[in-house]
Design an enzyme around this catalytic site. Structure first.
Site, PDB file in Angstrom:
ATOM      1  N   HIS A   1      -7.833  73.993  27.463  1.00  0.00           N
ATOM      2  CA  HIS A   1      -8.304  72.612  27.663  1.00  0.00           C
ATOM      3  C   HIS A   1      -7.164  71.703  28.124  1.00  0.00           C
ATOM      4  O   HIS A   1      -7.226  70.483  27.969  1.00  0.00           O
ATOM      5  CB  HIS A   1      -8.943  72.039  26.392  1.00  0.00           C
ATOM      6  CG  HIS A   1      -9.889  72.967  25.715  1.00  0.00           C
ATOM      7  ND1 HIS A   1     -11.210  73.072  26.074  1.00  0.00           N
ATOM      8  CD2 HIS A   1      -9.707  73.862  24.705  1.00  0.00           C
ATOM      9  CE1 HIS A   1     -11.810  73.988  25.310  1.00  0.00           C
ATOM     10  NE2 HIS A   1     -10.909  74.483  24.482  1.00  0.00           N
TER      11      HIS A   1
ATOM     12  N   SER B   1       7.612  62.146  49.949  1.00  0.00           N
ATOM     13  CA  SER B   1       6.818  60.928  50.096  1.00  0.00           C
ATOM     14  C   SER B   1       7.539  59.975  51.046  1.00  0.00           C
ATOM     15  O   SER B   1       8.762  59.825  50.979  1.00  0.00           O
ATOM     16  CB  SER B   1       6.614  60.243  48.739  1.00  0.00           C
ATOM     17  OG  SER B   1       6.083  58.931  48.898  1.00  0.00           O
TER      18      SER B   1
END
Length: 498
Positions: free
Chosen positions: A173, A303
């Site tokens: 999870h 970036s």
């Protein structure tokens, strides 16, 4: 211009500006890397040159000659001599005039072979050419993918073996769970890819030739040519199938081979896409945790705005293309479901796009994933720090057992651990500090009987179970035997044009 930076490239036809030829980035990149691939008609199609079509038109005639039809050696030799003599300009003009791609090539081939022209395409249909060509191409396309997938598995197997013993925090999870090892986690990826390798080979081996079946699959035209001789019709079908390199042909067809075949082909490719997506998603998440990174070149920019960033762009691209590959399965599913009776032509344009796109996309995925797997970077110190943050809580059961063995009460020890754990959790969650549970245990006189054992009780390798042994057995018993047939192609490196 990088073909993968655009959704499509438009080329306006010089003669008729309303006719737009287009091809997708995958086709553009494949055409740049493989000269033998080209764009077929208006549709993106990963296929050999149209010489394959002419060969299918040709090689039926030596066979029917041996079965007794009045075909001359001169006609056969004329066709054979002109298999590579294709006037593509004339074929394009004929197709524009006739609005039929196969007949355009029949006419063009007949122009090159005037003596054989009266018999070219005798008894056949466009699906004899088109469908059988597609099946040959599909078989060959699997031959191109299988070695690339094997190389990806091989690279990841080397990675898993090298890091079989390196403990890392497991997640369920995406919450901290028991420890595993970096190599064992990689084997989860490898196992899925091994299933894909087996499935691709299974579907390839299961491909059957359409063969010589006539307009509605009854072989009526060939039965007429052979004057009712059923045995010769069956011999023709068998010999053409063998000539094309197939072991079996369909006994039953309509005008086309069943479009369920396309579903099977794209199902295994879509399944491969799902595997790649899962692997690259894991890598992206691990990059966020700074535990593992894909290759990042010296001059690479992560970036345009944030110079410090190291975005996992290869893995992101794989996830993006994998989603495209998975969605392509809907095309053959819908096409097969709406084929009326013996055949309708609404399958053609769709198939020319989705079959080619699926293989080209899978090809791009495997090249990129091989490049990723050849340059994966692991940061053991970051992994170790994360383990130290979580391991104290996981070790509490071992600590309780050690205290009981030293003569303590299990219930008293459990309560002590519970209180100290809550205090340590508050430091982590409310103060942003490190997990200091072990320091609290060291400072508590109650646990003095096992203070000397704490280092041993907190050894991460004691929490990974049989992960290392599982990796070794899995690689030896399942992976290496599966890769053995591809041993001669394992050294090839993956070069990217991103």
């Amino acid at each position: 211009m990088d073909p993968l930076q655009f959704s499509k490239i438009l080329i306006i036809c010089k003669r008729q500006r309303s006719l737009i030829h287009w091809f997708t980035p995958q086709v553009g990149q494949a055409a740049a890397q493989r000269p033998e691939l080209h764009v077929r008609r208006n549709y993106s199609c990963w296929c050999p040159s149209k010489r394959l079509i002419l060969r299918l038109l040709y090689f039926v005639f030596p066979i029917v000659q041996t079965l007794g039809l009045p075909i001359t050696d001169e006609q056969i030799q004329e066709m054979k001599s002109n298999l590579d003599n294709i006037d593509f300009k004339m074929a394009a003009e004929e197709e524009k005039r006739l609005r039929h791609d196969v007949m355009a090539h029949v006419h063009t081939f007949g122009h090159c072979c005037p003596k054989a022209a009266p018999i070219i395409h005798l008894g056949a249909t466009s699906c004899y050419v088109g469908d059988n060509t597609d099946l040959i191409i599909l078989r060959h396309a699997f031959d191109l993918l299988l070695p690339k997938l094997a190389r990806v598995i091989s690279r990841l197997a080397d990675f898993a073996k090298e890091r079989a013993d390196l403990p890392t925090l497991g997640f369920t999870h995406f919450q901290p769970a028991q420890l595993t090892t970096v190599g064992k986690r990689c084997c989860l990826w490898i196992q899925d890819l091994c299933m894909d390798l087996q499935n691709l080979k299974r579907v390839q081996d299961g491909l059957r030739f359409r063969g010589v079946k006539g307009t509605t699959g009854t072989q009526a035209s060939f039965l007429q040519l052979f004057e009712g001789d059923h045995h010769k019709v069956e011999q023709l079908d068998k010999m053409v199938t063998e000539k094309a390199g197939f072991k079996r042909a369909f006994i039953i067809t309509g005008q086309t081979y069943t479009r369920k075949v396309d579903i099977e082909v794209l199902s295994v490719l879509a399944s491969l896409g799902a595997s790649v997506h899962k692997i690259c998603t894991d890598i992206r998440l691990l990059a966020n945790l700074k535990e593992m990174e894909e290759p990042f070149e010296k001059q690479q920019i992560g970036s345009s705005a944030m110079p410090y960033k190291r975005n996992p762009m290869r893995s992101e691209r794989c996830c993006s293309l994998a989603r495209h590959l998975m969605t392509l399965l809907m095309d053959p599913l819908q096409t097969a479901s709406v084929q009326w009776f013996e055949r309708t032509l609404d399958d053609s344009a769709n198939r020319r796009i989705c079959l080619a796109e699926a293989f080209l996309t899978a090809d791009t995925l495997l090249i990129t994933l091989q490049n990723i797997s050849e340059g994966l970077v692991v940061y053991p110190k970051v992994i170790e720090r994360r383990i130290r943050q979580e391991l104290p809580f996981m070790a509490t059961e071992n600590i309780i057992m050690a205290m009981v063995k030293a003569g303590g009460s299990r219930q008293d020890c459990h309560e002590k651990i519970r209180v100290l754990s809550q205090q340590a959790a508050a430091v982590v969650k409310q103060e942003g500090g490190d997990n200091d549970l072990i320091e609290r245990i060291r400072a508590d006189a109650y646990f003095s009987p096992i203070h000397s054992q704490l280092e041993h009780l907190l050894d991460p390798s004691s929490f990974t179970g049989r992960a290392s042994q599982q990796v070794q057995r899995f690689l030896e018993e399942e992976v290496h035997p599966l890769l053995k047939p591809y041993g001669s192609v394992m050294k090839e490196k993956a070069e990217l044009s991103l």
